[in-house]
Design a protein around this motif. Sequence first.
Motif, PDB file in Angstrom:
ATOM      1  N   UNK A 131      34.850  33.083  38.071  1.00 30.43           N
ATOM      2  CA  UNK A 131      35.963  33.636  38.833  1.00 30.43           C
ATOM      3  C   UNK A 131      35.407  34.627  39.849  1.00 30.43           C
ATOM      4  N   UNK A 132      36.238  34.960  40.817  1.00 34.95           N
ATOM      5  CA  UNK A 132      35.876  35.865  41.902  1.00 34.95           C
ATOM      6  C   UNK A 132      37.008  36.871  42.020  1.00 34.95           C
TER       7      UNK A 132
ATOM      8  N   UNK B 147      45.396  37.943  54.036  1.00 34.11           N
ATOM      9  CA  UNK B 147      43.968  38.009  54.186  1.00 34.11           C
ATOM     10  C   UNK B 147      43.443  38.779  52.987  1.00 34.11           C
ATOM     11  N   UNK B 148      42.354  38.298  52.415  1.00 31.18           N
ATOM     12  CA  UNK B 148      41.730  38.968  51.277  1.00 31.18           C
ATOM     13  C   UNK B 148      40.237  39.092  51.529  1.00 31.18           C
ATOM     14  N   UNK B 149      39.608  39.966  50.751  1.00 29.01           N
ATOM     15  CA  UNK B 149      38.153  40.060  50.794  1.00 29.01           C
ATOM     16  C   UNK B 149      37.623  40.000  49.374  1.00 29.01           C
ATOM     17  N   UNK B 150      36.423  39.506  49.225  1.00 25.95           N
ATOM     18  CA  UNK B 150      35.779  39.432  47.918  1.00 25.95           C
ATOM     19  C   UNK B 150      35.283  40.825  47.553  1.00 25.95           C
ATOM     20  N   UNK B 151      35.686  41.305  46.369  1.00 22.70           N
ATOM     21  CA  UNK B 151      35.211  42.607  45.910  1.00 22.70           C
ATOM     22  C   UNK B 151      34.218  42.467  44.756  1.00 22.70           C
ATOM     23  N   UNK B 152      34.185  41.285  44.160  1.00 24.00           N
ATOM     24  CA  UNK B 152      33.175  40.986  43.146  1.00 24.00           C
ATOM     25  C   UNK B 152      32.878  39.502  43.230  1.00 24.00           C
ATOM     26  N   UNK B 153      31.615  39.177  43.438  1.00 20.22           N
ATOM     27  CA  UNK B 153      31.217  37.778  43.580  1.00 20.22           C
ATOM     28  C   UNK B 153      31.331  37.056  42.242  1.00 20.22           C
ATOM     29  N   UNK B 154      31.092  35.761  42.267  1.00 17.92           N
ATOM     30  CA  UNK B 154      31.286  34.898  41.104  1.00 17.92           C
ATOM     31  C   UNK B 154      30.604  35.436  39.849  1.00 17.92           C
ATOM     32  N   UNK B 155      31.362  35.395  38.748  1.00 14.64           N
ATOM     33  CA  UNK B 155      30.862  35.777  37.429  1.00 14.64           C
ATOM     34  C   UNK B 155      31.559  34.884  36.407  1.00 14.64           C
ATOM     35  N   UNK B 156      31.001  34.748  35.186  1.00 11.95           N
ATOM     36  CA  UNK B 156      31.601  33.861  34.188  1.00 11.95           C
ATOM     37  C   UNK B 156      33.058  34.245  33.895  1.00 11.95           C
ATOM     38  N   UNK B 157      33.909  33.252  33.864  1.00  9.35           N
ATOM     39  CA  UNK B 157      35.333  33.465  33.597  1.00  9.35           C
ATOM     40  C   UNK B 157      35.513  33.790  32.116  1.00  9.35           C
TER      41      UNK B 157
ATOM     42  N   UNK C  77      32.261  28.948  50.862  1.00  8.33           N
ATOM     43  CA  UNK C  77      31.614  29.786  51.868  1.00  8.33           C
ATOM     44  C   UNK C  77      32.198  29.468  53.250  1.00  8.33           C
ATOM     45  N   UNK C  78      32.263  30.482  54.097  1.00  3.41           N
ATOM     46  CA  UNK C  78      32.801  30.320  55.448  1.00  3.41           C
ATOM     47  C   UNK C  78      31.782  30.880  56.432  1.00  3.41           C
ATOM     48  N   UNK C  79      31.342  30.042  57.359  1.00  2.00           N
ATOM     49  CA  UNK C  79      30.389  30.512  58.372  1.00  2.00           C
ATOM     50  C   UNK C  79      31.074  31.515  59.288  1.00  2.00           C
TER      51      UNK C  79
END
Length: 78
Positions: free
Chosen positions: A21-22, A1-11, A60-62
């Motif tokens: 990348x995320x 299980x992982x969590x996003x620590x930084x949302x999408x930004x240019x790779x 995205x996951x509801x």
Amino acid sequence: MVEVVREAYPDPSAESGEWVCVDMRAVGPMPTPVTLTQVKADPALAGFELIRQSRLSVVPVSDAHWTHICRLGGWSGG
């Protein structure tokens, strides 16, 4: 299980500006892996983006889908 620590930004490693990348952080192991075959066969996950656009690696996951997947995998943490 992982969590996003930084949302999408240019790779920064991409040759063009179209890739993003995320950043993720490990939270813990899923007690029982939930396979793509299970996800595709489960009517409760019929509208899940991963099934509709299978080329995506991050979708995205509801809340409802998240709860269902966690239940399938036996995840009770976080």
